[in-house]
Design a protein around this motif. Sequence first.
Motif, PDB file in Angstrom:
ATOM      1  N   LYS A   1     -21.663  95.694 -82.200  1.00  0.00           N
ATOM      2  CA  LYS A   1     -22.905  96.735 -82.126  1.00  0.00           C
ATOM      3  C   LYS A   1     -22.666  97.547 -81.299  1.00  0.00           C
ATOM      4  N   HIS A   2     -21.855  97.431 -80.185  1.00  0.00           N
ATOM      5  CA  HIS A   2     -21.512  98.505 -79.144  1.00  0.00           C
ATOM      6  C   HIS A   2     -20.725  99.596 -79.802  1.00  0.00           C
ATOM      7  N   ALA A   3     -19.550  99.006 -80.567  1.00  0.00           N
ATOM      8  CA  ALA A   3     -18.571  99.842 -81.185  1.00  0.00           C
ATOM      9  C   ALA A   3     -19.199 100.705 -82.372  1.00  0.00           C
ATOM     10  N   LEU A   4     -20.238 100.071 -83.015  1.00  0.00           N
ATOM     11  CA  LEU A   4     -20.832 100.741 -84.093  1.00  0.00           C
ATOM     12  C   LEU A   4     -21.753 102.001 -83.461  1.00  0.00           C
ATOM     13  N   LEU A   5     -22.600 101.709 -82.345  1.00  0.00           N
ATOM     14  CA  LEU A   5     -23.166 102.775 -81.787  1.00  0.00           C
ATOM     15  C   LEU A   5     -22.439 103.789 -81.065  1.00  0.00           C
ATOM     16  N   THR A   6     -21.401 103.458 -80.455  1.00  0.00           N
ATOM     17  CA  THR A   6     -20.566 104.468 -79.506  1.00  0.00           C
ATOM     18  C   THR A   6     -19.302 104.791 -80.327  1.00  0.00           C
ATOM     19  N   GLY A   7     -18.781 103.840 -81.115  1.00  0.00           N
ATOM     20  CA  GLY A   7     -17.450 104.457 -81.506  1.00  0.00           C
ATOM     21  C   GLY A   7     -16.452 103.683 -80.785  1.00  0.00           C
ATOM     22  N   ASP A   8     -16.512 103.291 -79.681  1.00  0.00           N
ATOM     23  CA  ASP A   8     -15.637 102.630 -78.653  1.00  0.00           C
ATOM     24  C   ASP A   8     -16.143 101.207 -78.472  1.00  0.00           C
ATOM     25  N   ALA A   9     -14.815 100.665 -78.143  1.00  0.00           N
ATOM     26  CA  ALA A   9     -15.106  99.024 -77.721  1.00  0.00           C
ATOM     27  C   ALA A   9     -15.716  99.138 -76.216  1.00  0.00           C
ATOM     28  N   PRO A  10     -16.484  98.334 -76.030  1.00  0.00           N
ATOM     29  CA  PRO A  10     -16.916  98.270 -74.438  1.00  0.00           C
ATOM     30  C   PRO A  10     -15.938  97.593 -73.820  1.00  0.00           C
ATOM     31  N   PRO A  11     -16.173  97.938 -72.324  1.00  0.00           N
ATOM     32  CA  PRO A  11     -15.071  97.126 -71.259  1.00  0.00           C
ATOM     33  C   PRO A  11     -15.548  95.817 -71.354  1.00  0.00           C
ATOM     34  N   ARG A  12     -14.495  95.066 -71.217  1.00  0.00           N
ATOM     35  CA  ARG A  12     -14.816  93.371 -71.395  1.00  0.00           C
ATOM     36  C   ARG A  12     -15.714  92.872 -70.255  1.00  0.00           C
ATOM     37  N   GLU A  13     -15.595  93.467 -69.080  1.00  0.00           N
ATOM     38  CA  GLU A  13     -16.459  93.136 -68.034  1.00  0.00           C
ATOM     39  C   GLU A  13     -17.870  93.473 -68.277  1.00  0.00           C
ATOM     40  N   VAL A  14     -18.177  94.496 -69.133  1.00  0.00           N
ATOM     41  CA  VAL A  14     -19.708  94.811 -69.527  1.00  0.00           C
ATOM     42  C   VAL A  14     -20.095  93.503 -70.441  1.00  0.00           C
ATOM     43  N   LEU A  15     -19.276  93.455 -71.213  1.00  0.00           N
ATOM     44  CA  LEU A  15     -19.777  92.395 -72.343  1.00  0.00           C
ATOM     45  C   LEU A  15     -19.984  91.013 -71.690  1.00  0.00           C
ATOM     46  N   GLU A  16     -19.060  90.774 -70.639  1.00  0.00           N
ATOM     47  CA  GLU A  16     -19.126  89.346 -70.097  1.00  0.00           C
ATOM     48  C   GLU A  16     -20.353  89.337 -69.150  1.00  0.00           C
ATOM     49  N   ALA A  17     -20.713  90.525 -68.455  1.00  0.00           N
ATOM     50  CA  ALA A  17     -21.760  90.343 -67.766  1.00  0.00           C
ATOM     51  C   ALA A  17     -23.403  90.340 -68.537  1.00  0.00           C
ATOM     52  N   GLU A  18     -23.204  90.978 -69.880  1.00  0.00           N
ATOM     53  CA  GLU A  18     -24.465  90.944 -70.591  1.00  0.00           C
ATOM     54  C   GLU A  18     -24.864  89.641 -71.493  1.00  0.00           C
ATOM     55  N   ILE A  19     -23.546  89.154 -71.771  1.00  0.00           N
ATOM     56  CA  ILE A  19     -23.695  88.095 -72.710  1.00  0.00           C
ATOM     57  C   ILE A  19     -24.183  86.678 -72.062  1.00  0.00           C
ATOM     58  N   ASP A  20     -25.126  85.992 -72.471  1.00  0.00           N
ATOM     59  CA  ASP A  20     -25.633  84.588 -72.298  1.00  0.00           C
ATOM     60  C   ASP A  20     -24.813  83.571 -72.949  1.00  0.00           C
ATOM     61  N   GLY A  21     -24.105  82.647 -72.129  1.00  0.00           N
ATOM     62  CA  GLY A  21     -23.226  81.752 -72.708  1.00  0.00           C
ATOM     63  C   GLY A  21     -22.495  80.987 -71.749  1.00  0.00           C
ATOM     64  N   ASP A  22     -22.224  80.009 -72.009  1.00  0.00           N
ATOM     65  CA  ASP A  22     -20.906  79.297 -71.040  1.00  0.00           C
ATOM     66  C   ASP A  22     -19.577  79.549 -71.527  1.00  0.00           C
ATOM     67  N   PHE A  23     -18.635  80.494 -70.789  1.00  0.00           N
ATOM     68  CA  PHE A  23     -17.367  80.537 -71.363  1.00  0.00           C
ATOM     69  C   PHE A  23     -16.844  81.138 -69.982  1.00  0.00           C
ATOM     70  N   LEU A  24     -15.349  81.088 -69.923  1.00  0.00           N
ATOM     71  CA  LEU A  24     -14.525  81.223 -68.744  1.00  0.00           C
ATOM     72  C   LEU A  24     -14.250  82.739 -68.938  1.00  0.00           C
TER      73      LEU A  24
END
Length: 252
Positions: free
Chosen positions: A165-188
């Motif tokens: 979704k982020h790539a579709l809206l901006t044309g760029d891949a979001p920084p990994r840190e941004v996604l990790e902070a935004e997504i609910d879910g249990d992952f390392l």
Amino acid sequence: MVETVTLYRAPTTAADADAIADWLRDRIDAEVRVRDRLLGTVGDDDLAEAMAAARVTDPYERSTGNTMVGIVRYEERALESPERAGGVVYDGHAVQRALNARLPDEQGLDHLHLPLLDRVLGTWGDHDRRWHKRVAVLGQPAALSVPGLYEAPAKPEAYYEAKSKHALLTGDAPPREVLEAEIDGDFLVADDPRTTDALKGYALAAVEFLESGRAFCDDERCRLYDAHRQPGVVRAQLHAPAFCDTHAARYE
């Protein structure tokens, strides 16, 4: 039977080799030792070239390696200063062979060498003709990739949906840190404080493999389960019960 296990530290990572060793001592009938970083101990010009030759250069190409002078020099610097390494995937079996030839002690099946590595390891999949990142490449030595713990198992679906979704809206891949902070879910994530606990089951699997030839369990609740998705890793390694009934009888 495995009589000795030698763990090797990965000081640039969040993995605590001493804590993993203590956990193993409570569960196996073997002497467990801890030594400093294996790549630092056995690093030499030949190992640097072997690491360069083990580089995965194309995720869809079976052949590996780039032994140009500049790449070998990079690997030399990375062996000396591991904080400089990163962003490269290596053929896990090629790295395993290179380390096996340089193990400091006996290489028999009664002495397992278990290096924690700060490199990303992969294995080739004949079924889909591509490389796959791995947490563990078992055998002698049994290599455990600490960054592989974060990168190899797939993250929750919501992570990839948000990325697309982020790539579709901006044309760029979001920084990994941004996604990790935004997504609910249990992952390392990188440098996760749960890293040491999550690696304990993989270390035990390395012992199991050398003793029985079978490393992983089919029960997704067991620490010997080889989860391919992050939620599965969290469930198997960090949630009760620690083992299935069969492995609980053996290791608890």
